[in-house]
Design a protein around this motif. Sequence first.
Motif, short mmCIF file in Angstrom:
data_model
loop_
_atom_site.label_atom_id
_atom_site.label_comp_id
_atom_site.label_asym_id
_atom_site.label_seq_id
_atom_site.Cartn_x
_atom_site.Cartn_y
_atom_site.Cartn_z
N SER A 90 0.84 -1.19 0.00
CA SER A 90 0.00 0.00 0.00
C SER A 90 0.88 1.25 0.00
CB SER A 90 -0.90 0.00 1.24
OG SER A 90 -1.65 1.17 1.30
N GLY A 91 0.61 2.14 -0.93
CA GLY A 91 1.36 3.39 -1.00
C GLY A 91 2.65 3.32 -1.78
N GLU A 92 3.03 2.12 -2.24
CA GLU A 92 4.30 1.98 -2.95
C GLU A 92 4.31 2.78 -4.25
OE1 GLU A 92 6.95 -1.50 -5.12
OE2 GLU A 92 5.50 -2.07 -3.59
N LEU A 93 3.23 2.71 -5.03
CA LEU A 93 3.17 3.47 -6.28
C LEU A 93 3.17 4.96 -6.01
CD1 LEU A 93 0.69 1.41 -8.47
CD2 LEU A 93 3.18 1.53 -8.65
N GLU A 94 2.42 5.39 -4.99
CA GLU A 94 2.42 6.81 -4.64
C GLU A 94 3.83 7.27 -4.29
OE1 GLU A 94 -0.43 7.76 -1.62
OE2 GLU A 94 -2.14 7.35 -2.93
N SER A 95 4.55 6.45 -3.55
CA SER A 95 5.92 6.81 -3.17
C SER A 95 6.82 6.92 -4.39
CB SER A 95 6.49 5.77 -2.20
OG SER A 95 5.78 5.78 -0.99
N GLN A 96 6.66 6.00 -5.34
CA GLN A 96 7.47 6.05 -6.55
C GLN A 96 7.16 7.31 -7.37
OE1 GLN A 96 6.66 2.37 -8.61
NE2 GLN A 96 7.97 1.18 -7.27
N VAL A 97 5.89 7.64 -7.48
CA VAL A 97 5.49 8.84 -8.24
C VAL A 97 6.03 10.09 -7.55
CG1 VAL A 97 3.50 10.24 -8.91
CG2 VAL A 97 3.51 7.77 -9.36
N LEU A 98 5.90 10.16 -6.24
CA LEU A 98 6.43 11.31 -5.51
C LEU A 98 7.95 11.41 -5.66
CD1 LEU A 98 4.25 11.33 -2.29
CD2 LEU A 98 4.44 13.16 -3.97
N ALA A 99 8.63 10.28 -5.62
CA ALA A 99 10.08 10.30 -5.79
C ALA A 99 10.46 10.88 -7.15
CB ALA A 99 10.65 8.89 -5.62
N ALA A 100 9.70 10.53 -8.18
CA ALA A 100 9.96 11.07 -9.51
C ALA A 100 9.74 12.59 -9.53
CB ALA A 100 9.07 10.39 -10.55
N LEU A 101 8.68 13.04 -8.87
CA LEU A 101 8.41 14.49 -8.81
C LEU A 101 9.49 15.22 -8.03
CD1 LEU A 101 4.54 14.43 -8.18
CD2 LEU A 101 5.71 15.11 -10.28
N TRP A 102 9.92 14.66 -6.92
CA TRP A 102 10.98 15.30 -6.12
C TRP A 102 12.28 15.39 -6.92
CZ3 TRP A 102 9.28 11.70 -1.68
CH2 TRP A 102 8.27 12.32 -0.92
N ALA A 103 12.61 14.33 -7.65
CA ALA A 103 13.86 14.31 -8.40
C ALA A 103 13.84 15.31 -9.57
CB ALA A 103 14.12 12.90 -8.93
N ALA A 104 12.67 15.59 -10.10
CA ALA A 104 12.56 16.45 -11.28
C ALA A 104 12.78 17.93 -10.97
CB ALA A 104 11.20 16.27 -11.93
N HIS A 105 12.40 18.37 -9.79
CA HIS A 105 12.52 19.79 -9.42
C HIS A 105 11.76 20.72 -10.37
CE1 HIS A 105 15.46 18.69 -6.40
NE2 HIS A 105 16.16 18.07 -7.33
N GLN A 106 10.75 20.18 -11.02
CA GLN A 106 9.89 20.97 -11.90
C GLN A 106 8.58 20.20 -12.07
OE1 GLN A 106 12.05 21.29 -15.56
NE2 GLN A 106 11.32 19.35 -16.35
N PRO A 107 7.51 20.86 -12.47
CA PRO A 107 6.24 20.16 -12.66
C PRO A 107 6.36 19.09 -13.75
CG PRO A 107 5.91 22.54 -12.60
CD PRO A 107 7.38 22.31 -12.67
N LEU A 108 5.70 17.97 -13.53
CA LEU A 108 5.70 16.88 -14.50
C LEU A 108 4.28 16.48 -14.87
CD1 LEU A 108 8.37 14.40 -13.03
CD2 LEU A 108 8.70 16.17 -14.77
N THR A 109 4.07 16.14 -16.13
CA THR A 109 2.79 15.58 -16.57
C THR A 109 2.81 14.07 -16.29
OG1 THR A 109 3.62 15.05 -18.79
CG2 THR A 109 2.66 17.26 -18.47
N PRO A 110 1.66 13.42 -16.36
CA PRO A 110 1.66 11.96 -16.18
C PRO A 110 2.63 11.25 -17.13
CG PRO A 110 -0.57 12.77 -16.01
CD PRO A 110 0.29 13.94 -16.44
N GLN A 111 2.70 11.72 -18.38
CA GLN A 111 3.62 11.12 -19.33
C GLN A 111 5.07 11.31 -18.89
OE1 GLN A 111 3.22 12.49 -23.35
NE2 GLN A 111 4.68 11.01 -24.16
N ASP A 112 5.40 12.50 -18.37
CA ASP A 112 6.76 12.74 -17.86
C ASP A 112 7.09 11.79 -16.71
OD1 ASP A 112 7.02 14.95 -19.61
OD2 ASP A 112 6.33 16.36 -18.07
N VAL A 113 6.12 11.61 -15.81
CA VAL A 113 6.32 10.71 -14.67
C VAL A 113 6.51 9.28 -15.18
CG1 VAL A 113 5.29 9.74 -12.58
CG2 VAL A 113 5.06 12.19 -13.06
N GLN A 114 5.71 8.89 -16.16
CA GLN A 114 5.83 7.55 -16.74
C GLN A 114 7.24 7.33 -17.27
OE1 GLN A 114 3.69 6.88 -20.41
NE2 GLN A 114 3.34 4.73 -19.90
N LEU A 115 7.76 8.29 -18.00
CA LEU A 115 9.12 8.17 -18.53
C LEU A 115 10.15 8.13 -17.40
CD1 LEU A 115 8.88 10.63 -21.56
CD2 LEU A 115 9.01 8.12 -21.63
N ALA A 116 9.96 8.96 -16.38
CA ALA A 116 10.90 8.99 -15.25
C ALA A 116 10.93 7.66 -14.50
CB ALA A 116 10.53 10.12 -14.30
#
Length: 137
Positions: A11-37
């Motif tokens: 539970s929460g593993e996918l949310e954590s992965q998505v948040l990690a991608a957002l934190w690493a980017a340091h800029q807003p990401l679209t769902p497609q950007d997150v998918q690539l990340a």
Amino acid sequence: MPEVPAARRLSGELESQVLAALWAAHQPLTPQDVQLALGGELARTTIATILARLHDKGTVERTRAGRAYAYTPTVQDPAGLAARRMRTELDREQDRSTVLARFVSDLSDADERLLRELLGEAPDRAAGPGHGEGGER
């Protein structure tokens, strides 16, 4: 031979992965950007659903980016996320005093000392049994 179902994620593993991608980017990401990340293993619709849930929880904010949304985390790191979750749980209860008292009573000696330091109490307070020695961080 019957097909073995794929292991369920925690539970929460996918949310954590998505948040990690957002934190690493340091800029807003679209769902497609997150998918690539995340390496492209998750469907874009799955990521969009996770981002929408995070938005509903107030964990990310979104702005229009063409036809999609771009997402930015509202917490800076995993510690900020944990603090927000703790605050959310506290806000759910009417008897805040009892909730806080029970939370503090379950802390380790080291965590209690750290909390007292963070709250500005002198570390050389009069300690009760088991609160004065050992377990230094």
